[in-house]
Design an enzyme around this catalytic site. Structure first.
Site, mmCIF file in Angstrom:
data_model
loop_
_atom_site.group_PDB
_atom_site.id
_atom_site.type_symbol
_atom_site.label_atom_id
_atom_site.label_comp_id
_atom_site.label_asym_id
_atom_site.label_seq_id
_atom_site.Cartn_x
_atom_site.Cartn_y
_atom_site.Cartn_z
ATOM 1 C CB SER A 29 -0.944 -0.009 1.204
ATOM 2 O OG SER A 29 -0.202 -0.107 2.400
ATOM 3 C CG ASP A 82 9.336 -2.697 -2.001
ATOM 4 O OD1 ASP A 82 8.124 -2.538 -1.760
ATOM 5 O OD2 ASP A 82 9.831 -3.807 -2.271
ATOM 6 C CB ILE A 84 10.112 -2.318 5.127
ATOM 7 C CG1 ILE A 84 9.944 -1.024 5.930
ATOM 8 C CG2 ILE A 84 11.229 -2.199 4.117
ATOM 9 C CD1 ILE A 84 11.166 -0.664 6.757
ATOM 10 C CE LYS A 95 10.524 -5.463 0.406
ATOM 11 N NZ LYS A 95 9.185 -4.849 0.450
ATOM 12 N N GLY A 97 4.960 -8.895 3.683
ATOM 13 C CA GLY A 97 3.589 -8.816 4.176
ATOM 14 C C GLY A 97 2.579 -8.854 3.032
ATOM 15 C CD GLU A 104 8.144 -6.763 -2.095
ATOM 16 O OE1 GLU A 104 7.232 -5.943 -2.112
ATOM 17 O OE2 GLU A 104 8.406 -7.451 -1.105
HETATM 18 C C1 5RP Z 1 5.107 -6.782 0.026
HETATM 19 C C2 5RP Z 1 5.921 -6.037 1.012
HETATM 20 C C3 5RP Z 1 5.425 -4.688 1.407
HETATM 21 O O1 5RP Z 1 6.305 -3.731 0.932
HETATM 22 C C4 5RP Z 1 5.301 -4.620 2.899
HETATM 23 O O2 5RP Z 1 4.441 -5.666 3.338
HETATM 24 C C5 5RP Z 1 4.732 -3.278 3.363
HETATM 25 O O3 5RP Z 1 3.440 -3.127 2.915
HETATM 26 P P1 5RP Z 1 2.582 -1.823 3.225
HETATM 27 O O4 5RP Z 1 3.231 -0.696 2.513
HETATM 28 O O5 5RP Z 1 1.205 -2.137 2.669
HETATM 29 O O6 5RP Z 1 2.564 -1.626 4.716
HETATM 30 O O7 5RP Z 1 6.959 -6.462 1.459
HETATM 31 O O8 5RP Z 1 5.612 -8.068 -0.179
#
Ligand code: 5RP
Length: 232
Positions: A29, A82, A84, A95, A97, A104
Site C-alpha cells: 500500500s 519499496d 517494508i 518484508k 507482508g 522484491e
Molecule cells: C510486500 C511487502 C510490502 O512492501 C510490505 O508488506 C509493506 O506493505 P505496506 O506498505 O502495505 O505496509 O513487502 O511483499
C-alpha cells in the site's frame, strides 16, 4: 499507516527520481501511493522505466502509463523504491507482508541503491516478525514439520479463506519469531531446506529509509552512511 503519511512519503520519494532512471517498483500500500505519484510525474513529462515486483504493480503501472521493462530487458536498476514490514536499528529488514518477497528481493539485489518508505511503527528494536517463508506447495508438510520440531509456530497464509498463492505460484508460511534469537541465522537455515524458495529476511539492506516523524518526512541513512541523513 494513514493515507496522508503515505502521500507525504510518496512526494518525498519522487524527489529522488531523476529523468532516465530505471526504477525497481515495489509492492504494497505504501508503494502504491508512490506509484500513483510517479504516474503524475510521468504524465508531467518525466521519463523513467520501471521494473515491477508483482502482477499488482504491473497492473498499476500500466494504468498510469509508466513504461515497464522485464528484468531481462533492464540493463541495470538505478533505484528500488519499496515498503517494508519491520526494520531494526542495524537496518535489518523484514518484508513480504504483501506476498511479493521473492521478486522484491531479486529486484533489490540487482539495484544500485535501495530506498524504503516506512511509517514510524515499522522501526522496531528487534525483528518480531512474522517471517514470511515462500515454499513450493508439495514441500509444505516437510517445511512445516521442520519448523514445528524447532518449537516454532507456523501459519499458512490465507486470502479469502483459501491458501494465499504468490505470483510465482507458491505458498507462504508465516513463522512466529517470538522464540527466535537470531532471525538471520534462521533465515539462512530455512534457505537450505528443499522446497523453500525465499524468506522475508532481506540480507541486502537499504541505503536510506524515508519515514514520517511529527508530521515531517525524515530521511534515515543506513548506519554505515550516517551523516547522510536529515530532514528532506
Ligand atoms: C510486500 C511487502 C510490502 O512492501 C510490505 O508488506 C509493506 O506493505 P505496506 O506498505 O502495505 O505496509 O513487502 O511483499
Amino acid at each position: 499507516m494513514y493515507e496522508q503519511e503515505k502521500k507525504m512519503l510518496a512526494e518525498a520519494a519522487i524527489k529522488q527520481v531523476k529523468n532516465g532512471m530505471i526504477l525497481g517498483l515495489g509492492t504494497g500500500s505504501t508503494t502504491r501511493s508512490f506509484i500513483d505519484a510517479l504516474g503524475e510525474w510521468v504524465k508531467a513529462g518525466g521519463e523513467v522505466q520501471g521494473v515491477a515486483t508483482s502482477n499488482e504493480t504491473v497492473e498499476q503501472a500500466k494504468r498510469l502509463n509508466i513504461p515497464l521493462l522485464s528484468l531481462e530487458e533492464a540493463t541495470h536498476i538505478d533505484l528500488v523504491i519499496d515498503g517494508i514490514d519491520q526494520i531494526d536499528p542495524r537496518f535489518r529488514v523484514l518484508k513480504g507482508g504483501g506476498g511479493a518477497l521473492f521478486r522484491e528481493k531479486v529486484v533489490a539485489l540487482m539495484s544500485r541503491e535501495i530506498l524504503y518508505l516506512a511509517d514510524a511503527s515499522k522501526f522496531v528494536h528487534h525483528l518480531t516478525g512474522p517471517l514470511p517463508v515462500e515454499i513450493d506447495a508439495f514441500a509444505r508438510p516437510y517445511v512445516e514439520r521442520y519448523l514445528r520440531d524447532k518449537q516454532l509456530d507456523v501459519t499458512l497464509r490465507e486470502h479469502d479463506g483459501q491458501p494465499f498463492v504468490t505470483d510465482g505460484g507458491h505458498l507462504i508460511l508465516d513463522v512466529d519469531l517470538e522464540r527466535v534469537q537470531d532471525v538471520r541465522h534462521l533465515a539462512q537455515e530455512l534457505k537450505s531446506l528443499t522446497g523453500v524458495l525465499e524468506t522475508g529476511y532481506f540480507e541486502r539492506q537499504p541505503d536510506h529509509v524515508l519515514t514520517v516523524e511529527q508530521g515531517k518526512v525524515r530521511q534515515v541513512a543506513h548506519p554505515n552512511l550516517r551523516d547522510g541523513g536529515g530532514l528532506v
